[in-house]
Each structure stands twice: as C-alpha cells, then as structure tokens.
Motif scaffolding. Structure first.
Motif, PDB file in Angstrom:
ATOM      1  N   PHE A  63      32.110  31.798  40.681  1.00  0.00           N
ATOM      2  CA  PHE A  63      31.901  32.443  41.973  1.00  0.00           C
ATOM      3  C   PHE A  63      33.242  32.767  42.626  1.00  0.00           C
ATOM      4  CE2 PHE A  63      31.640  31.713  46.588  1.00  0.00           C
ATOM      5  CZ  PHE A  63      30.838  32.792  46.944  1.00  0.00           C
ATOM      6  N   LEU A  64      34.177  31.812  42.596  1.00  0.00           N
ATOM      7  CA  LEU A  64      35.496  32.047  43.182  1.00  0.00           C
ATOM      8  C   LEU A  64      36.256  33.138  42.434  1.00  0.00           C
ATOM      9  CD1 LEU A  64      36.653  28.399  43.942  1.00  0.00           C
ATOM     10  CD2 LEU A  64      35.746  30.084  45.549  1.00  0.00           C
ATOM     11  N   ILE A 120      34.971  35.658  40.657  1.00  0.00           N
ATOM     12  CA  ILE A 120      34.344  36.954  40.922  1.00  0.00           C
ATOM     13  C   ILE A 120      34.692  37.433  42.321  1.00  0.00           C
ATOM     14  CG2 ILE A 120      32.110  38.087  41.269  1.00  0.00           C
ATOM     15  CD1 ILE A 120      31.107  36.404  38.881  1.00  0.00           C
ATOM     16  N   GLN A 121      34.717  36.532  43.286  1.00  0.00           N
ATOM     17  CA  GLN A 121      35.118  36.921  44.647  1.00  0.00           C
ATOM     18  C   GLN A 121      36.547  37.450  44.655  1.00  0.00           C
ATOM     19  OE1 GLN A 121      34.603  33.693  47.450  1.00  0.00           O
ATOM     20  NE2 GLN A 121      32.963  34.831  48.443  1.00  0.00           N
ATOM     21  N   ALA A 122      37.436  36.795  43.929  1.00  0.00           N
ATOM     22  CA  ALA A 122      38.834  37.249  43.873  1.00  0.00           C
ATOM     23  C   ALA A 122      38.926  38.633  43.244  1.00  0.00           C
ATOM     24  CB  ALA A 122      39.681  36.247  43.095  1.00  0.00           C
ATOM     25  N   GLU A 172      36.568  40.931  43.197  1.00  0.00           N
ATOM     26  CA  GLU A 172      35.978  41.892  44.126  1.00  0.00           C
ATOM     27  C   GLU A 172      36.954  42.246  45.241  1.00  0.00           C
ATOM     28  OE1 GLU A 172      33.125  43.606  43.895  1.00  0.00           O
ATOM     29  OE2 GLU A 172      32.886  42.663  41.935  1.00  0.00           O
ATOM     30  N   ARG A 173      37.708  41.249  45.718  1.00  0.00           N
ATOM     31  CA  ARG A 173      38.711  41.523  46.758  1.00  0.00           C
ATOM     32  C   ARG A 173      39.807  42.431  46.225  1.00  0.00           C
ATOM     33  NH1 ARG A 173      39.881  36.051  47.799  1.00  0.00           N
ATOM     34  NH2 ARG A 173      37.849  35.221  48.281  1.00  0.00           N
ATOM     35  N   LYS A 189      38.534  46.172  45.968  1.00  0.00           N
ATOM     36  CA  LYS A 189      38.322  46.918  47.196  1.00  0.00           C
ATOM     37  C   LYS A 189      39.560  47.747  47.508  1.00  0.00           C
ATOM     38  CE  LYS A 189      35.010  43.916  49.464  1.00  0.00           C
ATOM     39  NZ  LYS A 189      34.774  43.003  50.570  1.00  0.00           N
TER      40      LYS A 189
END
Length: 140
Positions: free
Chosen positions: A99-100, A102-104, A106-107, A110
């Motif tokens: 999860f961490l 994938i969040q990184a 995605e950031r 962007k």
C-alpha cells in the motif's frame, strides 16, 4: 510457431511480470524473516513468552498438546492456529508495505498542476510596452 512464442515471451509485459514474480518471492522471504524473527518474538515477549508457532488443537488421539506443532503434525491431524496467526501477520505487513509503495508511485505519477495561462495584456500595458520599446531604440 517458434517465432510467435519468442515474440510472446519477449514482450515487455511478460518480462516485467517475471521480474515482479522474482522480486516478490525475495520480498516474501524478507517479510517471513521479519515476522518470524523480529515481530513474533516481540509479541511473544509482550504476551509472556508465548510462541505462536506451537499453538495447535490436536484432532487425533496420537497428537497431544505436550508436543511441538511439528511433532504433532507427524503423528496426526492438528489445527495449527498459531501458524495461521503468523501467516496473517505476514499478510498484513506485506499488504501495508505494498500500500505504501503504490501510494508513493501514485504520488510520483501525478503531474504538477499547470500554471494558469497568462491573461492578455490590457490596452494600457500594450501602449506602455510600445513606448518603452520606442525609447530604447533612441540613442541617449
């Protein structure tokens, strides 16, 4: 047929998948070690020295709770809920780390917000710019 297989095997997606599987297997071993060698001993120490890996319910008369889980498995059917707890903690840690990650990603994907387009200059600004440019052209 051989050429088709070669094209399939060398496509980017297949190679990426193979790399992902290999890295995932290595990552799984790291997480197994972290849970088994770091987290579960700490949990065991906090709970009074409990070793979750040896928690089981014997289902056969040959297996009894004085044995270790491995010994009990050899002599009869057992429900190893301690092993299940360890694997569940493993899963939670892996899921959280992914999860961490994938969040990184995605950031990073962007795009920065685009600056608003500059507004058209007013008639006064255009006139002042022309006057400035005209004055620059004259020798001083």
């Amino acid at each position: 047929m051989l050429q088709d297989f070669k094209n399939f095997a060398l496509r980017g997606n297949v190679v990426d998948l193979a790399v992902g599987v290999i890295i995932g297997a290595a990552f799984g071993k790291i997480i197994d070690s972290m849970v088994g060698d770091v987290i579960m001993p700490v949990i065991g120490a906090v709970t009074g020295g409990l070793d979750f890996s040896n928690y089981f319910i014997p289902l056969s008369k040959a297996a009894h709770t004085d044995m270790t889980y491995e010994e009990a498995k050899k002599v009869g059917a057992v429900v190893g809920y301690g092993q299940f707890i360890t694997v569940a903690v493993n899963f939670i840690i892996i899921a959280f780390v992914l999860f961490l990650v994938i969040q990184a990603f995605e950031r990073m994907k962007k795009k920065p917000a685009e600056a608003p387009a500059a507004a058209e200059p007013t008639k006064t600004e255009v006139l002042l710019t022309e006057i400035r440019d005209a004055l620059r052209g004259q020798p001083q």
